[in-house]
Design a protein around this motif. Structure first.
Motif, PDB file in Angstrom:
ATOM      1  N   VAL A  26       0.843  -1.191   0.000  1.00  0.00           N
ATOM      2  CA  VAL A  26       0.000   0.000   0.000  1.00  0.00           C
ATOM      3  C   VAL A  26       0.882   1.246   0.000  1.00  0.00           C
ATOM      4  N   VAL A  27       0.531   2.202  -0.844  1.00  0.00           N
ATOM      5  CA  VAL A  27       1.189   3.503  -0.816  1.00  0.00           C
ATOM      6  C   VAL A  27       0.426   4.398   0.155  1.00  0.00           C
ATOM      7  N   VAL A  28       1.138   4.940   1.132  1.00  0.00           N
ATOM      8  CA  VAL A  28       0.551   5.913   2.048  1.00  0.00           C
ATOM      9  C   VAL A  28       1.060   7.278   1.601  1.00  0.00           C
ATOM     10  N   GLU A  29       0.207   8.021   0.911  1.00  0.00           N
ATOM     11  CA  GLU A  29       0.621   9.321   0.387  1.00  0.00           C
ATOM     12  C   GLU A  29       0.184  10.415   1.355  1.00  0.00           C
ATOM     13  N   VAL A  30       1.165  11.129   1.880  1.00  0.00           N
ATOM     14  CA  VAL A  30       0.883  12.217   2.818  1.00  0.00           C
ATOM     15  C   VAL A  30       0.718  13.504   2.024  1.00  0.00           C
ATOM     16  N   LEU A  31      -0.432  14.138   2.168  1.00  0.00           N
ATOM     17  CA  LEU A  31      -0.755  15.373   1.467  1.00  0.00           C
ATOM     18  C   LEU A  31      -0.905  16.510   2.470  1.00  0.00           C
ATOM     19  N   ASP A  32      -0.796  17.725   1.989  1.00  0.00           N
ATOM     20  CA  ASP A  32      -1.090  18.897   2.810  1.00  0.00           C
ATOM     21  C   ASP A  32      -2.578  19.176   2.654  1.00  0.00           C
ATOM     22  N   ALA A  33      -3.326  19.076   3.737  1.00  0.00           N
ATOM     23  CA  ALA A  33      -4.782  19.238   3.669  1.00  0.00           C
ATOM     24  C   ALA A  33      -5.197  20.603   3.151  1.00  0.00           C
ATOM     25  N   LEU A  47       3.835   5.842 -10.491  1.00  0.00           N
ATOM     26  CA  LEU A  47       4.530   4.679  -9.938  1.00  0.00           C
ATOM     27  C   LEU A  47       3.540   3.660  -9.383  1.00  0.00           C
ATOM     28  N   ARG A  48       2.570   4.115  -8.624  1.00  0.00           N
ATOM     29  CA  ARG A  48       1.642   3.151  -8.014  1.00  0.00           C
ATOM     30  C   ARG A  48       0.666   2.587  -9.046  1.00  0.00           C
ATOM     31  N   ALA A  49       0.350   3.377 -10.096  1.00  0.00           N
ATOM     32  CA  ALA A  49      -0.508   2.858 -11.162  1.00  0.00           C
ATOM     33  C   ALA A  49       0.213   1.753 -11.926  1.00  0.00           C
ATOM     34  N   PHE A  50       1.505   1.930 -12.154  1.00  0.00           N
ATOM     35  CA  PHE A  50       2.294   0.929 -12.862  1.00  0.00           C
ATOM     36  C   PHE A  50       2.347  -0.378 -12.069  1.00  0.00           C
ATOM     37  N   ARG A  51       2.469  -0.260 -10.737  1.00  0.00           N
ATOM     38  CA  ARG A  51       2.535  -1.441  -9.876  1.00  0.00           C
ATOM     39  C   ARG A  51       1.160  -1.884  -9.399  1.00  0.00           C
ATOM     40  N   GLN A  52       0.130  -1.126  -9.752  1.00  0.00           N
ATOM     41  CA  GLN A  52      -1.249  -1.433  -9.351  1.00  0.00           C
ATOM     42  C   GLN A  52      -1.380  -1.554  -7.829  1.00  0.00           C
ATOM     43  N   ARG A  53      -0.881  -0.550  -7.148  1.00  0.00           N
ATOM     44  CA  ARG A  53      -0.948  -0.523  -5.694  1.00  0.00           C
ATOM     45  C   ARG A  53      -2.053   0.420  -5.228  1.00  0.00           C
ATOM     46  N   PRO A  54      -2.829   0.020  -4.226  1.00  0.00           N
ATOM     47  CA  PRO A  54      -3.829   0.925  -3.656  1.00  0.00           C
ATOM     48  C   PRO A  54      -3.147   2.047  -2.882  1.00  0.00           C
ATOM     49  N   CYS A  55      -3.910   3.087  -2.608  1.00  0.00           N
ATOM     50  CA  CYS A  55      -3.332   4.270  -1.957  1.00  0.00           C
ATOM     51  C   CYS A  55      -4.199   4.751  -0.801  1.00  0.00           C
ATOM     52  N   LEU A  56      -3.554   4.959   0.336  1.00  0.00           N
ATOM     53  CA  LEU A  56      -4.187   5.620   1.478  1.00  0.00           C
ATOM     54  C   LEU A  56      -3.694   7.062   1.487  1.00  0.00           C
ATOM     55  N   LYS A  57      -4.596   7.980   1.176  1.00  0.00           N
ATOM     56  CA  LYS A  57      -4.231   9.398   1.134  1.00  0.00           C
ATOM     57  C   LYS A  57      -4.510  10.032   2.497  1.00  0.00           C
ATOM     58  N   LEU A  58      -3.456  10.549   3.110  1.00  0.00           N
ATOM     59  CA  LEU A  58      -3.570  11.203   4.409  1.00  0.00           C
ATOM     60  C   LEU A  58      -3.549  12.707   4.211  1.00  0.00           C
ATOM     61  N   LEU A  59      -4.658  13.357   4.488  1.00  0.00           N
ATOM     62  CA  LEU A  59      -4.699  14.815   4.400  1.00  0.00           C
ATOM     63  C   LEU A  59      -4.198  15.361   5.719  1.00  0.00           C
ATOM     64  N   ASN A  60      -2.866  15.482   5.809  1.00  0.00           N
ATOM     65  CA  ASN A  60      -2.219  15.922   7.038  1.00  0.00           C
ATOM     66  C   ASN A  60      -2.392  17.435   7.229  1.00  0.00           C
ATOM     67  N   LYS A  61      -2.193  17.875   8.458  1.00  0.00           N
ATOM     68  CA  LYS A  61      -2.377  19.281   8.829  1.00  0.00           C
ATOM     69  C   LYS A  61      -3.836  19.698   8.664  1.00  0.00           C
ATOM     70  N   LYS A  79     -13.975   8.828  -4.344  1.00  0.00           N
ATOM     71  CA  LYS A  79     -14.555   8.379  -5.607  1.00  0.00           C
ATOM     72  C   LYS A  79     -13.522   7.740  -6.527  1.00  0.00           C
ATOM     73  N   GLN A  80     -12.236   7.878  -6.190  1.00  0.00           N
ATOM     74  CA  GLN A  80     -11.178   7.339  -7.035  1.00  0.00           C
ATOM     75  C   GLN A  80     -10.969   5.859  -6.719  1.00  0.00           C
ATOM     76  N   PRO A  81     -10.812   5.011  -7.734  1.00  0.00           N
ATOM     77  CA  PRO A  81     -10.632   3.572  -7.496  1.00  0.00           C
ATOM     78  C   PRO A  81      -9.337   3.262  -6.763  1.00  0.00           C
ATOM     79  N   GLY A  82      -9.431   2.344  -5.798  1.00  0.00           N
ATOM     80  CA  GLY A  82      -8.249   1.929  -5.061  1.00  0.00           C
ATOM     81  C   GLY A  82      -7.716   2.948  -4.088  1.00  0.00           C
ATOM     82  N   VAL A  83      -8.542   3.948  -3.742  1.00  0.00           N
ATOM     83  CA  VAL A  83      -8.091   5.037  -2.871  1.00  0.00           C
ATOM     84  C   VAL A  83      -8.981   5.136  -1.637  1.00  0.00           C
ATOM     85  N   LYS A  84      -8.345   5.309  -0.493  1.00  0.00           N
ATOM     86  CA  LYS A  84      -9.019   5.643   0.752  1.00  0.00           C
ATOM     87  C   LYS A  84      -8.409   6.939   1.254  1.00  0.00           C
TER      88      LYS A  84
END
Length: 299
Positions: A26-33, A47-61, A79-84
């Motif tokens: 799983v890719v844990v992508e840290v974003l600026d909220a 990169l994650r699309a190429f490896r077909q990895r799901p993503c946990l998006k953290l809206l930090n701050k 609404k995006q596939p494979g994303v939480k």
């Protein structure tokens, strides 16, 4: 002004990230909220699309962002596939404690000591990845600073027999297509200070605040904003904070005032502010598509 910042170590960091992602679940992508899409690195998506990895998006701050706008962003990402997506503050232990469980739901087959869950933490510089790492491990394993690109090398940490984390350096991308994205990233301290001029970034920020959060300017600095433009805001901040050029007969020090405005935004002293919404993002993307292509020698 087009802001670009891609130090040499980011090239090798991208290559190493691509190799490591083959081992991660799983890719844990840290974003600026405050700017979730502008702080989402398109190279990470590739990169994650190429490896077909799901993503946990953290809206930090998230405690520094406009809460209503953050709700809109969470709905957008869900609404995006494979994303939480989840809004957090990496400085809150209770928020960080939720992350392994949320990631586990994206990779339910990795749930024991034989097949431990492997998370790869990624994001742009100075977005809070190191703070997150230290909170997850519950000790200092990553350097934390208020300057971007503090972390320059990748590391693996086995938190338990069931959980492994890969920490990666903050990465931008070689060419930031939309100038406003560069301005937002600079205002939020995600690029090196040598890549931008404070006055220009503060002028962008002042104009945005005038349009979307004028009451916060009045509450912080005590001046009315009616009839002002962005430069007028910086001049008013200079007057209110006594920013004067030494030996220049009382001339306003707009560089110093710009720094104060940026610091007040970055520290949340101005209040909870979001620099983009999903609808505003779509509008800006449309404007970018409508712009005529620049000749190569003008880029």
């Amino acid at each position: 002004m087009s802001i670009q910042w891609f130090p040499g170590h980011m090239t090798s960091a991208r290559k190493k990230a691509g190799e490591t992602l083959a081992m991660a679940d799983v890719v844990v992508e840290v974003l600026d909220a405050r700017l979730p899409e502008a702080s989402s690195n398109p190279m990470i998506h590739e990169l994650r699309a190429f490896r077909q990895r799901p993503c946990l998006k953290l809206l930090n701050k998230a405690d520094m962002a406009d809460p209503e706008v953050t709700k809109a962003w969470l709905a957008y990402f869900e609404k995006q596939p494979g994303v939480k997506a989840v809004a957090i503050s990496c400085k809150k232990a209770s928020d960080v404690a939720r992350i392994p469980g949320l990631a586990q739901k994206l990779a339910p087959h990795r749930n024991d000591a034989v097949k431990p869950l492997r998370l790869m933490i990624m994001g742009v510089p100075n977005v809070g990845k190191s703070t997150l790492m230290n909170a997850l491990v519950k000790k200092k394993v990553a350097a934390v600073g208020d300057q971007p690109a503090v972390t320059k090398s990748q590391q693996r940490i086995d938190i338990s027999s069931r959980l492994t984390i890969y920490d990666t350096p903050g990465m931008l991308w070689p060419k930031i297509a939309h100038p406003i994205d560069g301005q937002m990233l600079a205002a939020s301290h995600a690029v090196g200070v040598n890549a931008y001029i404070d006055i220009e970034v503060a002028t962008f920020l002042a104009g945005f605040l005038l349009e979307h959060y004028p009451a916060l300017l009045t509450a912080r600095y005590g001046f009315a904003t009616e009839g002002m433009d962005a430069v007028g805001v910086i001049e008013a901040v200079a007057k209110r904070r006594g920013c004067l050029m030494k030996g220049r007969g009382g001339e306003l020090d707009l560089e110093k005032a710009s720094g104060l405005l940026l610091t007040d935004y970055r520290s949340c002293a101005l209040g909870r502010i979001s620099l983009e919404t999903p609808s505003l993002r779509a509008e800006r993307a449309k404007q970018l598509l409508e712009q005529p292509a620049q000749p190569a020698d003008e880029e």
